[in-house]
Design a protein around this motif. Structure first.
Motif, PDB file in Angstrom:
ATOM      1  N   ALA A 120      -7.637   2.494   8.197  1.00 40.73           N
ATOM      2  CA  ALA A 120      -7.792   3.263   6.955  1.00 40.73           C
ATOM      3  C   ALA A 120      -9.116   4.009   6.933  1.00 40.73           C
ATOM      4  O   ALA A 120      -9.262   5.011   6.217  1.00 40.73           O
TER       5      ALA A 120
ATOM      6  N   THR B 236      -2.265   4.751  -1.434  1.00 38.85           N
ATOM      7  CA  THR B 236      -3.287   4.061  -2.224  1.00 38.85           C
ATOM      8  C   THR B 236      -4.658   4.699  -2.042  1.00 38.85           C
ATOM      9  O   THR B 236      -5.080   4.963  -0.908  1.00 38.85           O
TER      10      THR B 236
ATOM     11  N   LEU C 297       0.806  -1.220   0.000  1.00 43.08           N
ATOM     12  CA  LEU C 297       0.000   0.000   0.000  1.00 43.08           C
ATOM     13  C   LEU C 297       0.840   1.273   0.000  1.00 43.08           C
ATOM     14  O   LEU C 297       0.340   2.351  -0.322  1.00 43.08           O
TER      15      LEU C 297
ATOM     16  N   LEU D 173      -8.607   5.111  -1.524  1.00 42.35           N
ATOM     17  CA  LEU D 173      -9.712   4.354  -0.935  1.00 42.35           C
ATOM     18  C   LEU D 173     -10.886   4.406  -1.908  1.00 42.35           C
ATOM     19  O   LEU D 173     -11.225   5.470  -2.427  1.00 42.35           O
TER      20      LEU D 173
ATOM     21  N   VAL E 164      -9.720  -0.525   0.893  1.00 41.79           N
ATOM     22  CA  VAL E 164      -8.458  -0.380   0.181  1.00 41.79           C
ATOM     23  C   VAL E 164      -8.393  -1.398  -0.945  1.00 41.79           C
ATOM     24  O   VAL E 164      -8.693  -2.576  -0.738  1.00 41.79           O
TER      25      VAL E 164
ATOM     26  N   THR F 117     -11.629  -4.824  -3.188  1.00 39.42           N
ATOM     27  CA  THR F 117     -11.195  -4.002  -2.050  1.00 39.42           C
ATOM     28  C   THR F 117     -11.427  -4.751  -0.745  1.00 39.42           C
ATOM     29  O   THR F 117     -12.248  -5.675  -0.674  1.00 39.42           O
TER      30      THR F 117
ATOM     31  N   HIS G  32      -7.203   8.611   0.740  1.00 36.08           N
ATOM     32  CA  HIS G  32      -6.035   7.765   0.525  1.00 36.08           C
ATOM     33  C   HIS G  32      -5.617   7.114   1.844  1.00 36.08           C
ATOM     34  O   HIS G  32      -5.800   7.688   2.921  1.00 36.08           O
ATOM     35  N   TRP G  33      -5.076   5.926   1.744  1.00 29.89           N
ATOM     36  CA  TRP G  33      -4.430   5.281   2.878  1.00 29.89           C
ATOM     37  C   TRP G  33      -3.014   4.937   2.440  1.00 29.89           C
ATOM     38  O   TRP G  33      -2.817   4.189   1.503  1.00 29.89           O
TER      39      TRP G  33
ATOM     40  N   CYS H 176       1.787   2.279  -4.480  1.00 30.73           N
ATOM     41  CA  CYS H 176       0.673   1.830  -5.309  1.00 30.73           C
ATOM     42  C   CYS H 176       1.073   1.646  -6.774  1.00 30.73           C
ATOM     43  O   CYS H 176       0.808   0.604  -7.368  1.00 30.73           O
TER      44      CYS H 176
END
Length: 512
Positions: free
Chosen positions: A303, A364, A25, A366, A307, A297, A360-361, A28
């Protein structure tokens, strides 16, 4: 404490996969490139890929230049050839099974599964379980109810969602699963729900519920409410007293419940909220986007969203203008439709799902599920979508109310019929006015191409529709409280079935 030991073993088993995912993650773009390279190498040996000149060493740019985006109809002839026993036609390696999928649209598909694709699903479970065990769950009994659906014929097998797991993991979980008597696993919905209800009511130390549609559990809770006199004699005295209360105190029935995992987006928003209201002692966590075609996902607690499985599936995103971008290029607050490339041979496949980028987390995006692309009905040019209907109904009804709009295509002129439990003669008119916020629907009504909405009031409408959809071929655990049944074929069969109920029991009343 046996459950705590099982949880520790499960967390140890899942830790390496979860650690690899956490590292992925943080990078990405490059992880997606490596994921595609891993998918392309075996896929290049298939007859399907060779017709486009795909080479095992092709990078992202060459892959996208050579292969066109496709849908299921395009791949269906290739899948049919695979079913004859031929190999390396579309799917790299040996096919383990063909998994059926069909939603409320009623279009049956068969998705081929090979070992690498099955491993992708198992990876999702490992990542999800490790996150929950580290962040949320403190298990003691370890008792878990996982969605189970009846067989649709004496020859068919009942479907249990634990079947996706590898054999060693199923053996580890088996002692903790709450399951009904296998003799009840038949198409009769009443006997099946009685068996499910008995199994759950006997399990006072239930800690986890993992299902797909929240409607599945709502129907079951309503069934317990309606059948309590039948179920009470089979319970211990303390459990009987709880079931005799009015209303039933659901948190006291399962005081150790820590987690309810189910769909909570798009059409499932209101049913999920109702489930959370009835079971406030548990965390309700929304499922990620997991299609029959691929796991896409996974929800992660820290998060705060879902994801993408960046090291299992290669994703492309298409905006409203038809422009495609890669996952790392996705823009915040924008909506996209998804193209996936996965290990089972589906390359640049239009999944038919729309997502919104919610943040984003690490590195990457969301992705939050918004709805289906194809959930549209067009009887006379009105182009009515599930989003439109769901939005209109939410503005008119209480969160726990059941209502479904169904097209009546064979009438002259055609019209839409609202199926609900609510005896409100003004509701069709109010819904009709709300839907006329859409230009094309309003034009069809003004021109008389569509007749006014009609109302069908049915006692216990959610269960009645749920039972019909099971007998019509849908898996019980997959049935959602859909605001709109857009498939004309399935809608026609449903209306025939409902009119039959009305003829027998005078439970259907139509009002213009």
């Amino acid at each position: 404490m046996i459950g705590a030991l099982g949880a520790a073993l499960l967390r140890t088993w899942s830790a390496p996969r979860a650690a690899r995912f956490a590292a992925a993650l943080a990078d990405c773009e490059n992880v997606q490139r490596r994921t595609l390279a891993r998918l392309v190498q075996p896929a290049a040996a298939t007859e399907y890929a060779q017709q486009f000149g795909l080479h095992p060493d092709d990078d992202v740019e060459a892959f996208r230049a050579k292969l066109p985006p496709v849908d299921y109809a395009t791949l269906e002839p290739w899948i049919a050839r695979e079913k004859t026993g031929s190999s390396d036609i579309l799917v790299p390696g040996s096919i383990r099974r063909f998994e059926p999928t069909s939603g409320s649209g009623g279009v049956n598909k068969l998705i081929p599964y090979n070992d690498p694709l099955l491993e992708s699903f198992r990876s999702l479970f490992a990542i999800w379980a490790h996150d929950l065990l580290g962040q949320v769950l403190r298990l003691r009994s370890g008792r878990v109810f996982i969605s189970v659906s009846p067989r649709l014929s004496p020859q068919a097998d009942a479907r249990h969602d634990a079947d996706y797991l590898a054999s060693p993991l199923r053996l580890l979980l088996a002692p903790f699963l709450v399951t009904p008597d296998h003799r009840s696993m038949q198409v009769d919905p009443l006997r099946f729900r009685d068996a499910l209800a008995r199994a759950l009511l006997h399990c006072a130390d239930l800690e986890i519920i993992s299902i797909w549609s929240p409607t599945y559990l709502l129907v079951l809770l309503d069934h317990i409410e309606a059948r309590r006199e039948h179920l009470v004699p089979q319970l211990p005295a303390k459990r009987r007293r709880l079931l005799e209360c009015d209303p039933i105190p659901w948190p006291q029935l399962w005081p150790r419940l820590q987690l309810v995992s189910c769909w909570s987006a798009a059409a499932a928003v209101l049913p999920a909220q109702e489930l959370a209201r009835r079971l406030p002692q548990a965390l309700l966590q929304g499922k990620g986007l997991l299609a029959t075609e691929a796991p896409v996902t996974v929800p992660l607690v820290q998060a705060g969203g879902c994801v993408p499985l960046v090291d299992e599936v290669f994703l492309e995103l298409e905006d409203a203008e038809g422009s495609l971008c890669l996952l790392h290029q996705a823009q915040p607050d924008c909506e996209y439709t998804l193209l996936i490339s996965q290990a089972g041979g589906l390359l640049r496949y239009r999944l038919g799902d729309r997502v919104r980028v919610t943040g984003h987390w690490r590195d990457t995006p969301l992705l939050d599920f918004v709805g289906r692309v194809d959930a549209v009905c067009d009887l006379v040019g009105e182009k009515l979508s599930e989003d439109q209907v769901a939005h209109a109904l939410r503005s008119l009804l209480a969160p726990d109310a059941f209502a479904m709009l169904v097209p009546m295509a064979t009438a002259e002129p055609p019209y839409y019929r609202l199926i609900t439990e609510l005896r409100d003669p003004d509701l069709p008119g109010r819904l009709d006015r709300a839907l006329q916020a859409g230009h094309r629907y309003r034009e069809a009504r003004v021109l008389g191409q569509l007749a006014p909405l009609r109302l069908s009031v049915i006692a216990d409408a959610r269960r009645v529709v749920h039972d019909f959809l099971i007998t019509d071929g849908m898996v019980a655990g997959d049935i959602k409280d859909t605001a709109f049944l857009h498939s004309l074929a399935r809608a026609g069969r449903l209306l025939v079935a409902l009119d039959g109920i009305g003829c027998r029991a005078s439970r259907v009343n139509d009002a213009d």
